[in-house]
Design a protein around this motif. Structure first.
Motif, short mmCIF file in Angstrom:
data_model
loop_
_atom_site.label_atom_id
_atom_site.label_comp_id
_atom_site.label_asym_id
_atom_site.label_seq_id
_atom_site.Cartn_x
_atom_site.Cartn_y
_atom_site.Cartn_z
N ILE A 93 -2.64 -36.88 -4.63
CA ILE A 93 -2.20 -35.56 -4.15
C ILE A 93 -3.41 -34.71 -3.77
CG2 ILE A 93 -1.07 -33.41 -4.85
CD1 ILE A 93 0.86 -35.16 -6.51
N ALA A 94 -4.43 -34.71 -4.60
CA ALA A 94 -5.64 -33.92 -4.31
C ALA A 94 -6.32 -34.42 -3.03
CB ALA A 94 -6.60 -33.99 -5.49
N PHE A 95 -6.39 -35.74 -2.88
CA PHE A 95 -7.00 -36.31 -1.68
C PHE A 95 -6.18 -35.93 -0.44
CE2 PHE A 95 -7.57 -39.79 1.38
CZ PHE A 95 -8.94 -39.67 1.58
N THR A 96 -4.85 -35.94 -0.53
CA THR A 96 -3.99 -35.56 0.59
C THR A 96 -4.23 -34.11 0.97
OG1 THR A 96 -2.32 -37.15 -0.13
CG2 THR A 96 -1.61 -35.44 1.39
N VAL A 97 -4.32 -33.24 -0.03
CA VAL A 97 -4.59 -31.83 0.25
C VAL A 97 -5.97 -31.68 0.89
CG1 VAL A 97 -4.97 -29.57 -0.83
CG2 VAL A 97 -3.01 -30.97 -1.51
N ALA A 98 -6.95 -32.40 0.39
CA ALA A 98 -8.30 -32.33 0.97
C ALA A 98 -8.31 -32.82 2.41
CB ALA A 98 -9.28 -33.14 0.12
N ALA A 152 -9.26 -30.77 5.75
CA ALA A 152 -10.25 -31.31 6.69
C ALA A 152 -9.67 -31.39 8.10
CB ALA A 152 -10.72 -32.69 6.23
N LEU A 153 -8.44 -31.84 8.22
CA LEU A 153 -7.80 -31.90 9.54
C LEU A 153 -7.64 -30.51 10.14
CD1 LEU A 153 -5.08 -34.65 9.08
CD2 LEU A 153 -7.16 -34.77 10.46
N TYR A 154 -7.32 -29.54 9.31
CA TYR A 154 -7.19 -28.17 9.79
C TYR A 154 -8.52 -27.68 10.37
CZ TYR A 154 -6.88 -23.12 9.73
OH TYR A 154 -6.94 -21.81 10.07
#
Length: 175
Positions: A96-101, A105-107
């Motif tokens: 979950i943390a990696f997905t949020v990161a 990053a994509l943003y």
């Protein structure tokens, strides 16, 4: 663009032409269209005004760059080794943390690419605006004078299109 695509498609529908021939044909169509646009506009006395203003100033650029750098995350990842159910829970939380990161990053990558795209559009606007303004400042002298309009139209068409022919021929003969 529609004129070039349509004419190349129609002319090449029953014959297979090389990339060089298609490039020459496309550039010739663009040159004729540009010549007609400039000549008719000069004959009618069309003027060009800058009513858009400044798109990107140094202050706006610095303000935007500061605002994007304020959101950089400060992550401290501890080193934990776990087995069993604790490892599964830790893996899900890490996922979950990696997905949020990755989403952050994509943003920021998206903001960077949009900024670059807008900067390139501003540069192209400036180049085209300056080029057309240079042409249309002669419109007072050419208004209702067909010979002068065609002369200036031919001059500026050769001036602005000849480098494209040069690049095409250079690529053809280097290759």
């Amino acid at each position: 663009m529609l004129l070039v695509i349509l004419s190349v498609w129609i002319s090449g529908k029953n014959s297979h032409q090389t990339l060089f021939q298609n490039s020459i044909l496309s550039t010739s169509i663009l040159a004729i269209a540009f010549f007609l646009f400039v000549s008719i506009s000069l004959y009618r006395g069309v003027g060009l005004r800058d009513n858009l203003g400044k798109i990107l100033t140094k202050e706006n650029f610095n303000k935007r760059m500061r605002s994007t750098s304020d959101f950089t995350p400060n992550i401290d990842v501890p080193s934990i080794g776990a087995d069993g159910i604790g490892g599964v829970i830790l893996s899900v939380l890490a996922w979950i943390a990696f997905t949020v990161a990755v989403l952050f990053a994509l943003y920021f990558v998206g903001v960077f690419f949009w900024s670059v795209l807008l900067l390139l559009l501003a540069i192209l606007y400036w180049i085209y605006f300056r080029a057309l303004r240079l042409i249309f400042k002669n419109s007072k002298r050419c208004k209702d004078n067909l010979v002068k309009s065609l002369g200036f139209g031919l001059f500026y068409s050769v001036l602005y299109i000849s480098w494209i022919y040069g690049v095409i021929f250079l690529i053809k003969y280097i290759h």
